[in-house]
Design an enzyme around this catalytic site. Sequence first.
Site, short mmCIF file in Angstrom:
data_model
loop_
_atom_site.label_atom_id
_atom_site.label_comp_id
_atom_site.label_asym_id
_atom_site.label_seq_id
_atom_site.Cartn_x
_atom_site.Cartn_y
_atom_site.Cartn_z
N SER A 160 0.92 -1.14 0.00
CA SER A 160 -0.14 0.10 0.05
C SER A 160 0.85 1.33 -0.13
O SER A 160 1.86 1.30 -0.84
CB SER A 160 -1.04 0.11 1.29
OG SER A 160 -1.95 0.99 1.19
N ASP A 164 0.14 -4.01 -4.24
CA ASP A 164 -1.10 -3.24 -4.49
C ASP A 164 -1.03 -1.72 -4.09
O ASP A 164 -1.44 -1.18 -3.00
CB ASP A 164 -2.25 -3.82 -3.39
CG ASP A 164 -3.74 -3.68 -4.31
OD1 ASP A 164 -3.71 -3.63 -5.74
OD2 ASP A 164 -4.71 -3.28 -3.78
N HIS A 173 -7.89 -5.34 -1.70
CA HIS A 173 -6.67 -4.65 -0.97
C HIS A 173 -6.48 -4.81 0.57
O HIS A 173 -5.24 -5.46 1.11
CB HIS A 173 -6.82 -3.15 -1.36
CG HIS A 173 -5.80 -2.22 -0.57
ND1 HIS A 173 -4.56 -2.29 -1.27
CD2 HIS A 173 -5.58 -1.81 0.64
CE1 HIS A 173 -3.55 -1.40 -0.86
NE2 HIS A 173 -4.43 -1.09 0.54
#
Length: 1275
Positions: free
Chosen positions: A1120, A1147, A1247
């Site tokens: 992230s 991601d 996610h």
Amino acid sequence: MSQFSKDQVQDMYYLSPMQEGMLFHAILNPGQSFYLEQITMKVKGSLNIKCLEESMNVIMDRYDVFRTVFIHEKVKRPVQVVLKKRQFHIEEIDLTHLTGSEQTAKINEYKEQDKIRGFDLTRDIPMRAAIFKKAEESFEWVWSYHHIILDGWCFGIVVQDLFKVYNALREQKPYSLPPVKPYKDYIKWLEKQDKQASLRYWREYLEGFEGQTTFAEQRKKQKDGYEPKELLFSLSEAETKAFTELAKSQHTTLSTALQAVWSVLISRYQQSGDLAFGTVVSGRPAEIKGVEHMVGLFINVVPRRVKLSEGITFNGLLKRLQEQSLQSEPHQYVPLYDIQSQADQPKLIDHIIVFENYPLQDAKNEESSENGFDMVDVHVFEKSNYDLNLMASPGDEMLIKLAYNENVFDEAFILRLKSQLLTAIQQLIQNPDQPVSTINLVDDREREFLLTGLNPPAQAHETKPLTYWFKEAVNANPDAPALTYSGQTLSYRELDEEANRIARRLQKHGAGKGSVVALYTKRSLELVIGILGVLKAGAAYLPVDPKLPEDRISYMLADSAAACLLTHQEMKEQAAELPYTGTTLFIDDQTRFEEQASDPATAIDPNDPAYIMYTSGTTGKPKGNITTHANIQGLVKHVDYMAFSDQDTFLSVSNYAFDAFTFDFYASMLNAARLIIADEHTLLDTERLTDLILQENVNVMFATTALFNLLTDAGEDWMKGLRCILFGGERASVPHVRKALRIMGPGKLINCYGPTEGTVFATAHVVHDLPDSISSLPIGKPISNASVYILNEQSQLQPFGAVGELCISGMGVSKGYVNRADLTKEKFIENPFKPGETLYRTGDLARWLPDGTIEYAGRIDDQVKIRGHRIELEEIEKQLQEYPGVKDAVVVADRHESGDASINAYLVNRTQLSAEDVKAHLKKQLPAYMVPQTFTFLDELPLTTNGKVNKRLLPKPDQDQLAEEWIGPRNEMEETIAQIWSEVLGRKQIGIHDDFFALGGHSLKAMTAASRIKKELGIDLPVKLLFEAPTIAGISAYLKNGGSDGLQDVTIMNQDQEQIIFAFPPVLGYGLMYQNLSSRLPSYKLCAFDFIEEEDRLDRYADLIQKLQPEGPLTLFGYSAGCSLAFEAAKKLEEQGRIVQRIIMVDSYKKQGVSDLDGRTVESDVEALMNVNRDNEALNSEAVKHGLKQKTHAFYSYYVNLISTGQVKADIDLLTSGADFDMPEWLASWEEATTGVYRVKRGFGTHAEMLQGETLDRNAEILLEFLNTQTVTVS
């Protein structure tokens, strides 16, 4: 409570203790199925789903618990809030278009997802239902609810009401239900109870209970986490009826009867007749009128303590347990954690018994048989935080379920438990008046396996005297070298002739068959000549170490009635000082050549004594064990643990008065090999010893475990020419064995076990491999010529895998003890499994492992082994107690982390004594290895309620006096930390040397303590420091050095690995977020950074990386927002000339603009982020929430203002979530950021799910693909 308005609220009240516990686990383990109850029912017939949904809404309105949510934030104490109205919906899924197998797969998939989904207790209806239509009149109903609102005793009430309403609505008839009392009435009742009186009851109930009743030995050691599995079985109708009648005959319940049987079973897995386990009680107080019709969570877990006194029958046990139940009933409302606080050990309960009923079918049928459908194949899934639960439900055939954590227990063990439980019930039904100690849990099939499947087949080899085997070796190759000492070598012929001369001289002085000759020698050629001479004379030798105290030698000579003493000329004066009046002869006397060199005419029986060896004894005096010629033959002839050859060269490093020398000497001499005896100087110098191994081409040796470890640390070259190293005497050190295995290869290391009474060793473990998961080395399997049995106190076979006393039979079992007929009778018994054989009870505890090897599990008594020497602590205690001025004494042995052991004495003195005086006294009485290292003087010895010394309460030996044991805080900072620890750990007094984790701390409490320290002292203490320096003194030292290791911003996981991944945190800001990831990448050291809030963060990250990996290509990782941080760090590192091989990103998209967010938006986003990232246990506590918010807020503020510009040379590997893979603008954003290779792969999950649970397992496989991809880095 912002999601609900005041108008929606009907009532609000506190939680019951059991509810509080369940809520805690729900907060601690979000997304896990703890306390989720899932009931699956197959429905046949006409089912009106809309009508059923309406009926369930009636039930929702009727019972408050179904409209309840639980609030724990922004309140001093958690509360449950009852809402006025909630609408329930049944999910309908039509599967009629699928095949039968496809339908099953779909339903199973839903059930698993349902478990993972759990319940958000702060907002969800704590119940849901789905009905799958499989055919026109075939359905499957999955009904789930959280245990916090309902227990099994209530379920019948709910179901009965449900179907009463359903039938009425279906037939369009009116219905009436009696009024119900709200659950709140029970909460009010709880608040009125005299809790202090109940706590006094539990304190008295548990007084004197020590240890924990557990199946610890059967637990796996490989995996963490909870993987639920269950084994269902039942008693037959006849058995159920008989068992029920048995309970009734003693005026007790079926539940109590099952607890009694379980007590008998688990006692076989314990080394105590004092047991404790959890039982689930209904918890419905009779004082509340109509309580039997109330719905809610009333159950509680309370300890059941069972004392199996000697001779107690099963009927007697039933009566005792029923009396206990009646006495404890008024106090069963007390929560387990409060009861736990009254016990003397940190964890009281390991597993629980639940006796309950889910009477779905009965409740339905009670109402009507005209409702149009039938329910069949009802299955209940439930998961608790206990790794093992025994559950039972009454019926025509009593249903029993063993629910367990598959990550902890093997299915094979659970199947054995089932068999043992049924076997016990069947025996007790037939004879309930038998003593419970006589109940045999081993059925015929298991008995056959334990007796013959695990022991080698009997071998029919003729026994011969040792002199026969030695002469065979002489005749085979008379001129071959037999014996070497300090550069001198004797051939087999020369050794034989020298021994014959000594034998003849001994015989002339009256030493022969039935007599004992003491060998009082140094390590030398003469030692071996003397041994063989004694044997050829027909006598038995008594090895006497000249280093022993004179009093001990005197006792051994007198006790054995030694006819002669055989020694060297150079020891003439030393021997003359011994209090011995018999004949003394000299092995090296030149007059020996007057004797003939031919074999003396001696009739020797294989069962004649060969030697007597004295070991430590419990009476205060050593005991002499008699070993025969046949015993030794069983050790070194016709064996299966290794092959002997006349080409072997053995090295002897053992004291000849220690039974390991028996192997050195006879394994070489009786197999025509060569024996090298290391001299005293060489034994004291590892370099000289390893040089000797290389110079003499030694290829076989036996060493004590301690010496093996020492030599393994000394180098590698000496091991390369060895074909076999045998070691034993103490627990093996796995790291040392692993190192030797790497150098020598498989099949060349043998871990040996056996007492002197079993002739050196009776089991052997040939090491072929060592899995990473192994923490201790087995002692192997019985060697040929030996059988091993693991028995209980009644000499019954213990169930496979249960710890019991290791007993030995076969050729190696000795004749017994000199002049100790009483002890011989006690320890050497008739083999109950092989009439005519002797069985020796070792006093050692052990168990069979699944692969058929044996695991050593300690001692029944206080005997210990230190550096291979067997030591009875009682012998040391008796010597201390006989010393003038000593009132009482106890001796303990402590095993250190290094594997070393030390002996420590605790004394109560009548007069003023010094440790030096006491030690000097013991040195005159005991061998040096038996003299304690420390002496601690106490005013009195701590005792248990039974009057025995409570060794757990003895102070640590490095402390001076008991009164000075505790050291309090030394300054204001330490006082504050001590107070924080006191509150976090629930301890009144904390010393600066007290270990945080020994006092009951764990990772969650460590996080809480660190958060409190930061809040109250302003010190940003890394949580990892508590694991590395878990004392207040350690923290102080760290802070005085200014956190000088410089690693306070990084948590290192998998520390022993060499390949490093540097992981940058997601926006939550803590490296601990990658704890789950590290377990999926076990071959990589994961250096997980916290977000550094200072502006020079990139320089500091670069400095940390330089410390942790000074050279070589680097691998960076981010998830992230952590990907952007990793990218910025990579640019900084490349500027400094470091090579970054790759950045692995999970991601993320490239940050190309500043986010326009105000403070309130940041605050709400932080709150949302924390809710999403609650998977990690360490980050899921209210106590650390403030610190988390601060760290997250700082990172978030940095991230929203970040713009990622420029390029790196490093490869970029991007793993996206399933949804983001379909967004091409995301995929392209990082491609322009690298001049290296750019790879993208589609991962699994959303996610938020990518680094959690099973989704992480699948994504970790892709990450490993990235890591294993080789690329050429151009600098």
